[in-house]
Scaffold this motif. Structure first.
Motif: not given
Length: 494
Positions: A445-460
């Motif tokens: 329950p949950g998993g790995l959330t990957r976030v693109a730290l650059g503003k507007g960036e889509l590749i996480v």
């Protein structure tokens, strides 16, 4: 903290998971109330302590040969139980279909004979290994662990972005981020009923033991690692330690008379299940790369003889091929007689002439991906590419159409992220992990959330500068009355 949220901008087509326009979405109400009592300097100091603790613990990743602390955002992602129930059901369905597909393509091939999937799609995949043909696992499980990447589209609907059933990684960040955020935001986590993630190692160990060869009542399980220079070595050591099993390298194993043995201080000891974190090509120099020092000669023959179980199974990579991904909705219908619970992202197959023609006409509008790529490598986002980059891409696709797929630009959903002392929306994806013990597919329950730290960036991907978030799945569904009350409270807060 309120000043940070006042500057939070959610303009654009992306679905924001915290705000619906100016209204706060119910799952984030308690978090907002808790963080609202914290000053910006205090939050910054907690962020610094968080990153320092990650580095001290060796929670790192490899980028360009350099080990760096994995960036962990202090603000968690929150998912309601009702939403998670659908995700869980969809993942269980997909893993079952993937199991049936892999068993079929390496044996009878009925999916080819019935015209559901062209045989050449499988046989031309770089991850198709004839060495795996007719190897039948002890309990019929090939996908012991899976990491199915999901994104949330502009309408807030979760979609499958890609399948990972070879050697999926990242679960260590799920476990460590929960501990780290619990220490960094104790008052916030205390106000939520969150489903735990700590049982993952026990679930994995149970599934591995269940996969032992027939007649083995007390199997010996090991984790096979490429070694200390591998970017995921921290995860290998963490899983071996929390499962209470040996962490071994290829040089620690030896195959004799079709059986696998492990070198110990007391001599050779039998090994029955290998949770291998070594890619297929390096696993057995007899059948794959002869120059590999990472595996052990004879592993494939021992698996074929039924004396050892390799988890995940060799040859699973064909299911990770992004061209095979495009057929998964039909595969689910074929094997399970069900409609997909979680839909794919719309995709063009460049190997098909009509699809290729449309992709060439819209090259500057689409996202092009190599079918065997990983880690965000090779992806070209048409609207952000230069004319020279598009011309180069066009040549590559026309030279080898089968190796490419195209998808529309999907504005991944956004969640609040604290970057450089400011709060703002950043794009995320989600990799839930599922464990299959042969009788049930259990989803962490949950998993790995990957976030693109650059503003507007889509590749996480972390290899492209992305970070991670703790993912909270709330325990218990939200009733309509509770939801209405929470929405009213969110208006009052704003």
């Amino acid at each position: 903290m309120s000043t940070m949220f006042e500057g939070y901008g959610t303009s654009g087509p992306a679905y924001d998971e915290m705000f619906d326009g100016d209204e706060l979405r119910p799952p984030y109400l308690r978090m907002r109330d808790s963080l609202d009592k914290m000053s910006t300097p205090e939050l910054i100091s907690r962020v610094e302590a968080l990153q320092a603790s990650y580095l001290d613990q060796g929670i790192t990743f490899d980028i360009g040969g350099e080990e760096r602390a994995m960036p962990l955002d202090i603000l968690p992602r929150v998912i309601e139980m009702d939403t998670w129930t659908t995700i869980e059901r969809g993942l269980q369905q997909r893993v079952k279909a993937l199991e049936l597909l892999l068993a079929d393509v390496y044996d009878a091939g009925n999916v080819f004979n019935d015209g559901v999937l062209p045989r050449q799609v499988i046989t031309t995949s770089s991850h198709f290994h004839r060495q795996a043909a007719t190897i039948r696992p002890a309990n019929g499980v090939r996908v012991h662990v899976s990491g199915i990447d999901l994104i949330r589209d502009n309408n807030g609907e979760f979609r499958v972005l890609e399948d990972n059933v070879r050697v999926p990684s990242g679960v260590s960040y799920v476990m460590t981020s929960r501990r780290a955020i619990s220490a960094a935001l104790p008052e916030t986590i205390a106000q939520h009923r969150i489903r735990p993630v700590a049982s993952y190692p026990q679930r994995l160990l149970a599934a591995l033991r269940a996969a032992a060869p027939a007649g083995v009542a007390d199997p010996t399980v090991v984790v096979l690692t490429p070694g200390v220079y591998n970017g995921a070595y921290f995860e290998h050591t963490l899983l071996a330690r929390t499962m209470g099993v040996e962490l071994v390298e290829g040089r620690d194993l030896v195959c004799r008379r079709g059986e696998v043995m492990m070198r110990t201080t007391k001599g050779l000891a039998p090994v029955h299940v290998i949770y291998r974190r070594v890619d297929d090509e390096f696993l057995d120099p007899v059948h794959f790369r002869a120059d590999s020092m990472l595996g052990c000669p004879g592993l494939i023959d021992a698996a074929r003889a039924g004396n050892v179980t390799l988890a995940n199974a060799v040859g699973n990579g064909v299911a990770d091929d992004k061209l095979v991904y495009t057929y998964m909705p039909d595969v689910i219908r074929y094997y399970l007689n069900e409609e997909p619970v979680i839909r794919n992202v719309d995709t063009w197959r460049c190997g098909e002439p009509d699809h290729l023609a449309e992709v060439m006409d819209r090259l500057d509008e689409l996202v092009l991906k190599p079918v065997d790529g990983s880690g965000g490598k090779g992806i070209v986002i048409g609207p952000r590419a230069s004319r020279a980059e598009l011309d180069e891409l066009r040549g590559k696709v026309l030279d080898d159409p089968r190796s490419w797929i195209a998808q529309p630009v999907v504005q991944l959903s956004t969640v609040p992220t604290f970057v450089d002392g400011e709060l703002g929306p950043r794009h995320v994806d989600l990799r839930p992990f599922a464990v299959n013990d042969g009788s049930r597919v259990w989803v962490l329950p949950g998993g790995l959330t990957r976030v693109a730290l650059g503003k507007g960036e889509l590749i996480v991907n972390s290899s492209r500068g992305g970070g991670t978030k703790d993912t909270w799945v709330l325990a218990g569904p939200t009733s309509p009355e509770q939801q209405q009350q929470q929405q009213q409270q969110s208006r009052e807060v704003l």
